[in-house]
Design a protein around this motif. Structure first.
Motif, PDB file in Angstrom:
ATOM      1  N   ILE A  19      12.438  24.310  16.505  1.00 40.79           N
ATOM      2  CA  ILE A  19      12.912  23.744  15.245  1.00 40.79           C
ATOM      3  C   ILE A  19      13.867  24.747  14.629  1.00 40.79           C
ATOM      4  N   ARG A  20      15.047  24.261  14.251  1.00 36.14           N
ATOM      5  CA  ARG A  20      16.085  25.132  13.710  1.00 36.14           C
ATOM      6  C   ARG A  20      16.853  24.394  12.626  1.00 36.14           C
ATOM      7  N   GLY A  55       3.655  15.083  18.695  1.00 36.45           N
ATOM      8  CA  GLY A  55       3.470  16.093  17.662  1.00 36.45           C
ATOM      9  C   GLY A  55       4.754  16.595  17.037  1.00 36.45           C
ATOM     10  N   ILE A  56       5.881  16.002  17.401  1.00 39.39           N
ATOM     11  CA  ILE A  56       7.171  16.463  16.891  1.00 39.39           C
ATOM     12  C   ILE A  56       7.293  16.193  15.402  1.00 39.39           C
ATOM     13  N   GLY A  57       6.861  15.021  14.958  1.00 42.36           N
ATOM     14  CA  GLY A  57       6.935  14.685  13.537  1.00 42.36           C
ATOM     15  C   GLY A  57       6.135  15.649  12.687  1.00 42.36           C
ATOM     16  N   LYS A  58       4.912  15.934  13.094  1.00 40.27           N
ATOM     17  CA  LYS A  58       4.072  16.868  12.336  1.00 40.27           C
ATOM     18  C   LYS A  58       4.712  18.249  12.310  1.00 40.27           C
ATOM     19  N   ALA A  59       5.258  18.683  13.435  1.00 33.58           N
ATOM     20  CA  ALA A  59       5.907  19.996  13.480  1.00 33.58           C
ATOM     21  C   ALA A  59       7.108  20.050  12.532  1.00 33.58           C
ATOM     22  N   GLU A  96       5.784  20.107   8.822  1.00 32.71           N
ATOM     23  CA  GLU A  96       5.218  21.426   8.506  1.00 32.71           C
ATOM     24  C   GLU A  96       6.318  22.476   8.386  1.00 32.71           C
ATOM     25  N   ALA A  97       7.334  22.398   9.251  1.00 32.12           N
ATOM     26  CA  ALA A  97       8.446  23.349   9.174  1.00 32.12           C
ATOM     27  C   ALA A  97       9.210  23.174   7.858  1.00 32.12           C
TER      28      ALA A  97
END
Length: 166
Positions: free
Chosen positions: A11-12, A99-103, A106-107
């Motif tokens: 994530i960037r 789990g991409i949405g949660k990551a 959270e980011a």
């Protein structure tokens, strides 16, 4: 990430050159379940003066962008500067359930907290149960409901305001 998640997920902060790919994700993810405006056209721009690249976090997996979250000031008022709002969120339909949405959520919260923000808010359509469940798993709670705020695809839909202390 988990056993079935994207182990190589990064994530960037978005870059100007990400604009066309993020706009493409908007088009392929568009649905009356989550959107209150018509589907964007092929020439639609995502970045503008109100939505610069630095307000976006993108998720990359296997060398390609698989989602983004856009966060910005809830209002332009100085008295409201301690609040940030998620104003756009997309995960590529082909990459969902990993789990991409949660990551991404959270980011976004981590970034806001690091910037001194006290609370993150968002709006979600009441009939969008998958998104509401995700936000709840990320610690968001319903702060209010605007009944029948939108007329979408032949039905009135409530607008749900959610928030989370950082």
């Amino acid at each position: 990430m988990g056993a079935n998640g994207a182990a190589d997920l990064t994530i960037r902060t978005a870059r100007q050159q990400d604009g066309p790919e993020l706009a493409r994700l908007d088009r392929v993810s568009w649905s009356w379940l989550s959107d209150v405006v018509p589907q964007p056209g092929p020439d639609a721009e995502l970045f503008d003066e109100r939505r610069p690249p630095e307000h976006f976090l993108v998720a990359e997996s296997a060398g390609r962008i698989v989602g983004y979250v856009h966060q910005g000031p809830a209002t332009p008022l100085a008295s409201n500067r301690h609040i940030r709002q998620i104003q756009g969120f997309v995960v590529d339909p082909e990459a969902r359930g990993r789990g991409i949405g949660k990551a991404l959520i959270e980011a976004a919260c981590d970034r806001a907290r690091a910037d001194g923000i006290r609370r993150m808010t968002l709006r979600v359509l009441a009939h969008n149960a998958p998104a509401r469940r995700l936000y709840e798993r990320c610690g968001f709670e319903v702060a209010g409901v605007l009944p029948e705020e939108f007329w979408l695809d032949g039905a009135y839909v409530d607008d749900v305001w959610m928030g989370r202390w950082l």
